[in-house]
Each structure stands twice: as structure tokens, then as C-alpha cells.
Design a protein around this motif. Structure first.
Motif, PDB file in Angstrom:
ATOM      1  N   LYS A  50       0.822  -1.215   0.000  1.00 51.95           N
ATOM      2  CA  LYS A  50       0.000   0.000   0.000  1.00 51.95           C
ATOM      3  C   LYS A  50       0.855   1.263   0.000  1.00 51.95           C
ATOM      4  CE  LYS A  50      -3.868  -2.270   0.664  1.00 51.95           C
ATOM      5  NZ  LYS A  50      -4.526  -2.760  -0.505  1.00 51.95           N
TER       6      LYS A  50
ATOM      7  N   GLN B 148       8.924   9.929  -8.898  1.00 51.20           N
ATOM      8  CA  GLN B 148       7.585  10.135  -9.442  1.00 51.20           C
ATOM      9  C   GLN B 148       7.224   9.038 -10.438  1.00 51.20           C
ATOM     10  OE1 GLN B 148       8.296  14.282 -10.623  1.00 51.20           O
ATOM     11  NE2 GLN B 148       6.563  14.856  -9.318  1.00 51.20           N
TER      12      GLN B 148
ATOM     13  N   ALA C 124       6.305   5.844  -8.453  1.00 47.59           N
ATOM     14  CA  ALA C 124       4.964   5.947  -7.857  1.00 47.59           C
ATOM     15  C   ALA C 124       3.889   5.765  -8.927  1.00 47.59           C
ATOM     16  CB  ALA C 124       4.802   7.283  -7.143  1.00 47.59           C
ATOM     17  N   GLN C 125       4.070   6.398 -10.076  1.00 49.04           N
ATOM     18  CA  GLN C 125       3.096   6.296 -11.164  1.00 49.04           C
ATOM     19  C   GLN C 125       3.048   4.881 -11.739  1.00 49.04           C
ATOM     20  OE1 GLN C 125       4.656   9.314 -13.738  1.00 49.04           O
ATOM     21  NE2 GLN C 125       3.633  10.980 -12.652  1.00 49.04           N
ATOM     22  N   ASP C 126       4.206   4.288 -11.973  1.00 45.47           N
ATOM     23  CA  ASP C 126       4.256   2.948 -12.560  1.00 45.47           C
ATOM     24  C   ASP C 126       3.655   1.906 -11.628  1.00 45.47           C
ATOM     25  OD1 ASP C 126       5.519   4.047 -14.751  1.00 45.47           O
ATOM     26  OD2 ASP C 126       7.489   3.186 -14.322  1.00 45.47           O
ATOM     27  N   GLU C 127       3.936   2.024 -10.329  1.00 41.32           N
ATOM     28  CA  GLU C 127       3.463   1.025  -9.359  1.00 41.32           C
ATOM     29  C   GLU C 127       2.084   1.363  -8.809  1.00 41.32           C
ATOM     30  OE1 GLU C 127       4.961  -1.735  -9.192  1.00 41.32           O
ATOM     31  OE2 GLU C 127       6.789  -1.112 -10.219  1.00 41.32           O
ATOM     32  N   LYS C 128       1.624   2.601  -9.049  1.00 35.93           N
ATOM     33  CA  LYS C 128       0.301   3.062  -8.622  1.00 35.93           C
ATOM     34  C   LYS C 128       0.100   2.976  -7.114  1.00 35.93           C
ATOM     35  CE  LYS C 128      -1.766   1.882 -13.063  1.00 35.93           C
ATOM     36  NZ  LYS C 128      -0.515   1.657 -13.729  1.00 35.93           N
ATOM     37  N   VAL C 129       1.149   3.333  -6.362  1.00 37.39           N
ATOM     38  CA  VAL C 129       1.072   3.400  -4.898  1.00 37.39           C
ATOM     39  C   VAL C 129       1.825   4.641  -4.433  1.00 37.39           C
ATOM     40  CG1 VAL C 129       0.854   0.908  -4.506  1.00 37.39           C
ATOM     41  CG2 VAL C 129       3.095   1.955  -4.508  1.00 37.39           C
TER      42      VAL C 129
ATOM     43  N   ASN D  88       2.005  11.003  -3.841  1.00 39.39           N
ATOM     44  CA  ASN D  88       0.829  10.153  -3.921  1.00 39.39           C
ATOM     45  C   ASN D  88       1.006   9.157  -5.071  1.00 39.39           C
ATOM     46  OD1 ASN D  88       0.138  11.509  -6.323  1.00 39.39           O
ATOM     47  ND2 ASN D  88      -1.439  12.765  -5.341  1.00 39.39           N
ATOM     48  N   ALA D  89       0.002   8.317  -5.303  1.00 41.03           N
ATOM     49  CA  ALA D  89       0.109   7.271  -6.327  1.00 41.03           C
ATOM     50  C   ALA D  89       0.189   7.829  -7.745  1.00 41.03           C
ATOM     51  CB  ALA D  89      -1.067   6.309  -6.204  1.00 41.03           C
ATOM     52  N   LYS D  90      -0.158   9.100  -7.924  1.00 43.08           N
ATOM     53  CA  LYS D  90      -0.046   9.740  -9.245  1.00 43.08           C
ATOM     54  C   LYS D  90       1.313  10.399  -9.438  1.00 43.08           C
ATOM     55  CE  LYS D  90      -4.957  10.753  -9.524  1.00 43.08           C
ATOM     56  NZ  LYS D  90      -5.965  11.828  -9.580  1.00 43.08           N
TER      57      LYS D  90
END
Length: 90
Positions: free
Chosen positions: A6, A29, A32-37, A61-63
Motif C-alpha cells: 500500500k 515520481q 509511484a506512477q508505474d506502481e500506482k502506490v 501520492n500514487a499519481k
């Protein structure tokens, strides 16, 4: 990630180099974007022999939006609500 992470927490001792903070932030960044967490990177501050550590800890954040960015070359405690919306630019 396959086990359902998470949050990614990266405890780092990344030495300072000119303009490295931009390169480091861009890389974090993307992760985070690739893993979406959400991702938190905590970087060392201070010096050890010939190495200098710049801080610049960050919470994303996840974005990949920056939720908090630590100071450069100064110890600091950041409290971050990882569920808060990203701050809007001024």
C-alpha cells in the motif's frame, strides 16, 4: 507489489550532486506512477568523510504528485497525510 503493498518507503543515503534533486524526484515520481502506490523517500542529511547528504526527503501520492518536500541540508520532521489531495500550485 504482487503481495499488495500500500506504500513504498525508501530509506536512502543518496549523496548530493549538482541538480541531482530534480533527477531523483523525477525518478521517484515515475516509480509511484508505474506502481500506482504512494511513495515516501527519506534521505540522509549531513556528511560522512567526503560525502555530503542533502536531505530533500519527499512524499508522493500514487499519481506522483508531491505531497510534501523536505528542506535541503537541514534536519526536519515532516508529517504527511498520505490520503490528502495534492496541494495546488500557487
Amino acid at each position: 507489489m504482487a503481495a499488495g503493498a500500500k506504500l513504498i518507503v525508501n530509506i536512502s543515503a543518496s549523496p548530493w550532486q549538482r541538480a541531482k534533486e530534480v533527477t531523483r524526484l523525477t525518478m521517484l515520481q515515475r516509480v509511484a506512477q508505474d506502481e500506482k502506490v504512494p511513495l515516501v523517500q527519506v534521505n540522509m542529511v549531513g556528511a560522512n568523510d567526503e560525502l555530503i547528504f542533502d536531505g530533500h526527503s519527499v512524499a508522493l501520492n500514487a499519481k506522483g504528485d508531491v505531497l510534501a518536500l523536505g528542506a535541503s541540508f537541514a534536519e526536519e520532521v515532516l508529517l504527511v497525510d498520505m490520503n490528502a489531495p495534492a496541494p495546488t500550485p500557487n
